[in-house]
Design a protein around this motif. Structure first.
Motif, PDB file in Angstrom:
ATOM      1  N   LEU A 170       0.858  -1.182   0.000  1.00 23.54           N
ATOM      2  CA  LEU A 170       0.000   0.000   0.000  1.00 23.54           C
ATOM      3  C   LEU A 170       0.895   1.233   0.000  1.00 23.54           C
ATOM      4  CD1 LEU A 170      -2.807   1.429   0.453  1.00 23.54           C
ATOM      5  CD2 LEU A 170      -2.349   1.223   2.903  1.00 23.54           C
ATOM      6  N   GLU A 171       0.650   2.156  -0.930  1.00 24.06           N
ATOM      7  CA  GLU A 171       1.411   3.398  -0.934  1.00 24.06           C
ATOM      8  C   GLU A 171       0.451   4.567  -1.022  1.00 24.06           C
ATOM      9  OE1 GLU A 171       3.836   4.193  -4.322  1.00 24.06           O
ATOM     10  OE2 GLU A 171       2.439   3.270  -5.751  1.00 24.06           O
ATOM     11  N   ALA A 172       0.884   5.717  -0.512  1.00 30.56           N
ATOM     12  CA  ALA A 172       0.008   6.877  -0.484  1.00 30.56           C
ATOM     13  C   ALA A 172       0.817   8.161  -0.446  1.00 30.56           C
ATOM     14  CB  ALA A 172      -0.920   6.811   0.729  1.00 30.56           C
ATOM     15  N   ASP A 173       0.260   9.208  -1.048  1.00 27.37           N
ATOM     16  CA  ASP A 173       0.743  10.572  -0.895  1.00 27.37           C
ATOM     17  C   ASP A 173      -0.380  11.358  -0.250  1.00 27.37           C
ATOM     18  OD1 ASP A 173       3.392  10.634  -1.925  1.00 27.37           O
ATOM     19  OD2 ASP A 173       2.608  10.408  -3.954  1.00 27.37           O
ATOM     20  N   LEU A 174      -0.116  11.920   0.956  1.00 31.29           N
ATOM     21  CA  LEU A 174      -1.136  12.615   1.723  1.00 31.29           C
ATOM     22  C   LEU A 174      -0.734  14.068   1.951  1.00 31.29           C
ATOM     23  CD1 LEU A 174      -1.649   9.945   4.546  1.00 31.29           C
ATOM     24  CD2 LEU A 174      -2.820  10.042   2.345  1.00 31.29           C
ATOM     25  N   ASP A 175      -1.712  14.878   2.348  1.00 32.43           N
ATOM     26  CA  ASP A 175      -1.378  16.196   2.867  1.00 32.43           C
ATOM     27  C   ASP A 175      -0.436  16.019   4.050  1.00 32.43           C
ATOM     28  OD1 ASP A 175      -2.915  17.738   1.118  1.00 32.43           O
ATOM     29  OD2 ASP A 175      -4.730  17.441   2.315  1.00 32.43           O
ATOM     30  N   ILE A 176       0.457  16.992   4.258  1.00 33.52           N
ATOM     31  CA  ILE A 176       1.437  16.856   5.334  1.00 33.52           C
ATOM     32  C   ILE A 176       0.751  16.645   6.682  1.00 33.52           C
ATOM     33  CG2 ILE A 176       3.234  18.085   6.623  1.00 33.52           C
ATOM     34  CD1 ILE A 176       4.070  19.390   4.006  1.00 33.52           C
ATOM     35  N   ALA A 177      -0.300  17.431   6.952  1.00 36.76           N
ATOM     36  CA  ALA A 177      -0.997  17.293   8.233  1.00 36.76           C
ATOM     37  C   ALA A 177      -1.638  15.920   8.366  1.00 36.76           C
ATOM     38  CB  ALA A 177      -2.053  18.383   8.375  1.00 36.76           C
ATOM     39  N   ASP A 178      -2.261  15.442   7.282  1.00 34.59           N
ATOM     40  CA  ASP A 178      -2.879  14.109   7.326  1.00 34.59           C
ATOM     41  C   ASP A 178      -1.830  13.025   7.541  1.00 34.59           C
ATOM     42  OD1 ASP A 178      -5.344  15.235   6.931  1.00 34.59           O
ATOM     43  OD2 ASP A 178      -5.404  14.838   4.773  1.00 34.59           O
ATOM     44  N   ALA A 179      -0.690  13.155   6.858  1.00 35.03           N
ATOM     45  CA  ALA A 179       0.364  12.153   6.979  1.00 35.03           C
ATOM     46  C   ALA A 179       0.896  12.095   8.405  1.00 35.03           C
ATOM     47  CB  ALA A 179       1.498  12.466   5.995  1.00 35.03           C
ATOM     48  N   LEU A 180       1.076  13.263   9.037  1.00 40.56           N
ATOM     49  CA  LEU A 180       1.566  13.284  10.416  1.00 40.56           C
ATOM     50  C   LEU A 180       0.538  12.686  11.373  1.00 40.56           C
ATOM     51  CD1 LEU A 180       3.293  16.788  10.470  1.00 40.56           C
ATOM     52  CD2 LEU A 180       4.387  14.541  10.319  1.00 40.56           C
ATOM     53  N   ASP A 181      -0.746  12.947  11.102  1.00 41.95           N
ATOM     54  CA  ASP A 181      -1.798  12.357  11.947  1.00 41.95           C
ATOM     55  C   ASP A 181      -1.786  10.839  11.841  1.00 41.95           C
ATOM     56  OD1 ASP A 181      -2.670  14.753  12.937  1.00 41.95           O
ATOM     57  OD2 ASP A 181      -4.292  14.994  11.473  1.00 41.95           O
ATOM     58  N   VAL A 182      -1.673  10.331  10.605  1.00 44.08           N
ATOM     59  CA  VAL A 182      -1.641   8.875  10.408  1.00 44.08           C
ATOM     60  C   VAL A 182      -0.429   8.281  11.114  1.00 44.08           C
ATOM     61  CG1 VAL A 182      -1.353   7.040   8.698  1.00 44.08           C
ATOM     62  CG2 VAL A 182      -2.942   8.914   8.244  1.00 44.08           C
ATOM     63  N   ASP A 183       0.721   8.938  10.983  1.00 43.46           N
ATOM     64  CA  ASP A 183       1.927   8.439  11.635  1.00 43.46           C
ATOM     65  C   ASP A 183       1.752   8.390  13.147  1.00 43.46           C
ATOM     66  OD1 ASP A 183       4.895   7.787  11.511  1.00 43.46           O
ATOM     67  OD2 ASP A 183       4.903   9.553  12.822  1.00 43.46           O
ATOM     68  N   ARG A 184       1.116   9.419  13.716  1.00 46.27           N
ATOM     69  CA  ARG A 184       0.902   9.469  15.155  1.00 46.27           C
ATOM     70  C   ARG A 184      -0.029   8.340  15.609  1.00 46.27           C
ATOM     71  NH1 ARG A 184       1.126  14.491  15.403  1.00 46.27           N
ATOM     72  NH2 ARG A 184      -1.003  14.864  14.672  1.00 46.27           N
TER      73      ARG A 184
END
Length: 471
Positions: free
Chosen positions: A220-234
């Motif tokens: 699975l790969e994805a390009d997200l908004d920076i804020a969304d990506a940080l939320d997912v990582d958290r």
């Protein structure tokens, strides 16, 4: 003693000194590069002989991120000649590669010859290996937004100067950066902002469901908004820590991957439950079934003395044609909110038939399970996405004219063909014959013959040797 190194005609004395052996290896690599450059040139010439109007429409790649999102893309960039779609298959079978790989070879050859001429000249002179140049061509063909001929020429000028002097990873980065620099330089604020590189929205979430690892995973790969990506990582970090606190001994990466699955299932279930929707499929906790994944797993089974059925520990997963472990399937099914459907066992050796042209589901399923993939030489498209073809054409007038049906709807006369190769068989001189259950012999327009069975493809006699008459 004399042994062969690097192919027929290259003989090497096995008593060579280390320096002599290295020289021979270098010579073999040079011969390999020269052959690859020659193959690119011949692929371009093959394309020249087959413009679209000579056979059919132009060859394209089918790209997309899901059903209903597929688009047709040319096999090479703007400014390259187009190629008749059906000529590609014969080139691929002669080389022992799939039609898609043959499209890629022709596309790279045309891209290099017409849009990257400096790089093409370096390949043909032996200064740059063909595989390096092809990696550049792949990037310029599929660049987003599409490169104009002028943009491709600019990339060619920047990259050709160093292609033979840097490593593959450096080359990939250089090509990507060069394309971006050109697009940014062309992004004039006075022009329509929609034409600029910065207007391209790169966000996506793509599941590569055709690439199933033997361990039972998908990429699975994805390009997200920076804020969304940080939320997912958290969230994944928190989920991984929670699993560890509950006693998990898995690696951090494995726990983060599990947390992503937990996030998807739990959120879906809670959303539906909180909205007060009536669940059509519920578990004991009142929540809807959260996991309903369709997988087709096949295991060999045998009966033991006490009458029980015992399954082998390993089987085959249709999705991706990969190995799957029985314990994995047990674990997937052990989740209380997983829906499990068991289909009846199908005897692949039974002869099934039906009156008329239409193919009933039971016969279709048997053919798809028997063939596993499209049965055209070297094609690996899974049979689930294929048509079921009458090998000998069904005669719709036979019954009304009281003649025997030459192409009955019976499993020995059926084969799985992807849509492209189905059209190829229908509209060109390609044809195939059944020689056994799930075994076929294909003959190309130029007389090349190939045997295709569940184990793969075998090239048969070369053109000019008489073949057995068709039954």
């Amino acid at each position: 003693m004399i042994e062969t190194l690097g192919g027929p005609g290259t003989e090497v004395d096995d008593d060579l000194t280390p320096a002599g052996l290295l020289a021979s290896i270098r010579s073999a690599r040079a011969a390999e590069d020269a052959a690859a450059a020659r193959q690119l040139d011949l692929a371009a010439r093959w394309a020249d002989l087959h413009p679209p109007e000579s056979i059919h429409s132009a060859a394209t790649f089918t790209n997309g991120r899901g059903i209903g999102m597929e688009v047709e893309e040319p096999i090479a960039g703007d400014g390259c000649p187009t190629v008749a779609e059906f000529c590609v298959a014969e080139l691929g079978t002669v080389l022992g590669i799939s039609t898609v790989s043959a499209k890629r070879l022709i596309g790279h050859a045309l891209e290099l010859r017409h849009r990257l001429p400096r790089l093409w000249a370096q390949v043909q002179s032996g200064r740059v290996p063909a595989w390096r140049a092809r990696s550049v061509a792949e990037a310029t063909i599929h660049a987003t937004p599409s490169l104009t001929p002028e943009a491709a020429a600019w990339v060619d000028a920047q990259v050709a100067a160093v292609t033979g002097r840097i490593g593959p990873a450096q080359l990939d980065r250089l090509v990507a950066e060069t394309i971006k620099r050109h697009e940014l330089a062309a992004d004039d604020p006075a022009t329509d902002p929609e034409d600029g590189y910065l207007s391209v929205d790169p966000r996506h979430a793509t599941l590569h469901d055709q690439d199933v690892h033997y361990a039972g995973t998908m990429h699975l790969e994805a390009d997200l908004d920076i804020a969304d990506a940080l939320d997912v990582d958290r969230v994944l970090t928190h989920g991984a820590e929670l699993r560890k606190a509950l006693g998990s001994t898995e690696s951090l990466d494995a726990r983060r991957a599990q947390a992503l699955g937990d996030l998807a299932r739990t959120q879906t279930a809670l959303d539906l439950h909180s909205q007060g929707q009536t669940a059509t499929r519920c578990t004991q906790d009142g929540l809807p079934v959260a996991r309903e994944v369709v997988l087709h797993a096949h295991f060999d089974a045998r009966s033991v003395d006490d009458g029980q059925t015992v399954f082998t520990p390993t089987g085959r997963l249709e999705e991706g044609q990969r190995l799957v472990m029985l314990d994995q399937v047990r674990a997937w099914c052990g989740d209380s909110r997983t829906k499990v459907t068991v289909k009846p066992v199908i005897d692949l050796n039974a002869l099934l038939e039906a009156p008329g042209y239409e193919i009933p589901d039971r016969i279709r399923e048997q053919v798809l399970l028997r063939d596993r993939t499209c049965v055209f030489p070297w094609c690996s498209r899974p049979s689930r996405g294929c048509d079921v073809d009458h090998v000998i054409e069904y005669d719709h007038d036979a019954d009304t004219e009281d003649r025997p049906q030459p192409g009955p709807t019976v499993t020995p006369n059926l084969g799985a063909l992807c849509r492209f190769h189905h059209r190829l068989k229908t509209h060109t001189a390609w044809h195939y014959d059944v020689i056994g259950p799930g075994e076929f012999v294909w003959t190309s327009p130029h007389g090349h013959r190939y045997r295709r069975d569940p184990t793969g493809t075998t090239a048969l006699d070369p053109p000019g040797i008489p073949r057995p008459p068709r039954p």
